[in-house]
Every structure is written in structure tokens, then in C-alpha cells.
Design a protein around this motif. Structure first.
Motif, PDB file in Angstrom:
ATOM      1  N   VAL A  67      25.565 -13.827  -3.755  1.00 16.50           N
ATOM      2  CA  VAL A  67      24.148 -13.811  -3.373  1.00 16.50           C
ATOM      3  C   VAL A  67      23.979 -14.400  -1.981  1.00 16.50           C
ATOM      4  O   VAL A  67      23.281 -13.852  -1.129  1.00 16.50           O
ATOM      5  CB  VAL A  67      23.301 -14.572  -4.392  1.00 16.50           C
ATOM      6  CG1 VAL A  67      21.856 -14.659  -3.929  1.00 16.50           C
ATOM      7  CG2 VAL A  67      23.380 -13.903  -5.765  1.00 16.50           C
ATOM      8  N   LYS A  68      24.648 -15.523  -1.735  1.00 17.27           N
ATOM      9  CA  LYS A  68      24.534 -16.201  -0.445  1.00 17.27           C
ATOM     10  C   LYS A  68      25.512 -15.657   0.591  1.00 17.27           C
ATOM     11  O   LYS A  68      25.456 -16.043   1.754  1.00 17.27           O
ATOM     12  CB  LYS A  68      24.774 -17.702  -0.624  1.00 17.27           C
ATOM     13  CG  LYS A  68      23.728 -18.394  -1.485  1.00 17.27           C
ATOM     14  CD  LYS A  68      24.023 -19.884  -1.598  1.00 17.27           C
ATOM     15  CE  LYS A  68      22.972 -20.577  -2.445  1.00 17.27           C
ATOM     16  NZ  LYS A  68      23.258 -22.035  -2.582  1.00 17.27           N
ATOM     17  N   ARG A  83      29.564 -14.950   5.718  1.00 22.93           N
ATOM     18  CA  ARG A  83      29.852 -13.609   6.192  1.00 22.93           C
ATOM     19  C   ARG A  83      28.576 -12.808   6.307  1.00 22.93           C
ATOM     20  O   ARG A  83      27.649 -12.949   5.507  1.00 22.93           O
ATOM     21  CB  ARG A  83      30.853 -12.908   5.272  1.00 22.93           C
ATOM     22  CG  ARG A  83      30.386 -12.648   3.849  1.00 22.93           C
ATOM     23  CD  ARG A  83      31.341 -11.727   3.121  1.00 22.93           C
ATOM     24  NE  ARG A  83      31.235 -10.354   3.623  1.00 22.93           N
ATOM     25  CZ  ARG A  83      32.093  -9.387   3.328  1.00 22.93           C
ATOM     26  NH1 ARG A  83      33.124  -9.631   2.547  1.00 22.93           N
ATOM     27  NH2 ARG A  83      31.929  -8.178   3.811  1.00 22.93           N
ATOM     28  N   SER A  84      28.537 -11.933   7.289  1.00 21.20           N
ATOM     29  CA  SER A  84      27.422 -11.001   7.461  1.00 21.20           C
ATOM     30  C   SER A  84      27.999  -9.621   7.671  1.00 21.20           C
ATOM     31  O   SER A  84      29.151  -9.470   8.055  1.00 21.20           O
ATOM     32  CB  SER A  84      26.556 -11.421   8.652  1.00 21.20           C
ATOM     33  OG  SER A  84      27.309 -11.407   9.850  1.00 21.20           O
TER      34      SER A  84
END
Length: 124
Positions: A75-76, A24-25
Motif C-alpha cells: 500500500v505504501k 519506490r515509485s
């Protein structure tokens, strides 16, 4: 605006395992919930599993409890679905989705962002 991209689908034999990932962004809110849904031709989209992004509260459909595990990496910015003991009836297009409603929603209408889907086929 959030973007969701699934990966990891494929063909697997009954009893096998597969891991789906969703990257996801975009902006993340404290109310964000991430979910996995699946759909087969002619049927409605079906809830599979859900996780609250920050609290890590999780919920599963009865049909996958004990076989599937949902997880997220803050975090990722990824969410995974570990699928074990796969059955032919697990065959579907799997979608990741984002909801911003309170609680742990399990209905597709509660989700306002969707990935493009990834095909999972369980067959010998």
C-alpha cells in the motif's frame, strides 16, 4: 520508470539494530522482485535479502539469516530491512534494487533499477 530512494542508514554499535527503508515509485509489474544489496570499497556488490513484491516470497544471504528481516508494504510502496545483532562486518553502503526477471534473483546483474545507497556503519 521506477525510482528508488533509501533511508535509515547511520552509525550503530555492535549488537545494535537499524531499519532501512526503500520508497519506490513508478509502475509495478507482477514479476517485480525487490532486493537489498551491500557494498564495501574494493569489493563487489553483495546480495543481502530479497522479496517478491506480490507473493512475499523471501530469501536471505547466509551471513544475515536470523538477524535481518526483509518486508514490504504494497500500500505504501515501501520495502524495509530490519537489521538486528549488527556486526562490524555488516558495515557497507546498502542499496535497494528492483528486478523483473522470474524467480527470486540474488545476483546484481538481474536488477535493472537501483537506489543511491545509504551508509551503515557498525562500530564502537
Amino acid at each position: 520508470q521506477v525510482q528508488l530512494v533509501e533511508s535509515g542508514g547511520g552509525l550503530v554499535q555492535p549488537g545494535g539494530s537499524l531499519t532501512l527503508s526503500c520508497l519506490r515509485s513508478g509502475r509495478i509489474l507482477s514479476t517485480d522482485t525487490m532486493g537489498w544489496f551491500r557494498q564495501t570499497p574494493g569489493k563487489e556488490r553483495e546480495f543481502v535479502a530479497v522479496v517478491k513484491w506480490f507473493s512475499n516470497d523471501r530469501n536471505y544471504a547466509d551471513s544475515v539469516k536470523g538477524r535481518f528481516t526483509i518486508s514490504r508494504d504494497v500500500v505504501k510502496n515501501t520495502m524495509n530491512l530490519q537489521m538486528n545483532s549488527l556486526k562490524p562486518e555488516d558495515t557497507a553502503v546498502y542499496y535497494c534494487a528492483r528486478s523483473q526477471v522470474p524467480g527470486v534473483p540474488t545476483t546484481p546483474s538481474s536488477y535493472n533499477a537501483w537506489g543511491q545507497g545509504t551508509q551503515v556503519t557498525v562500530s564502537s
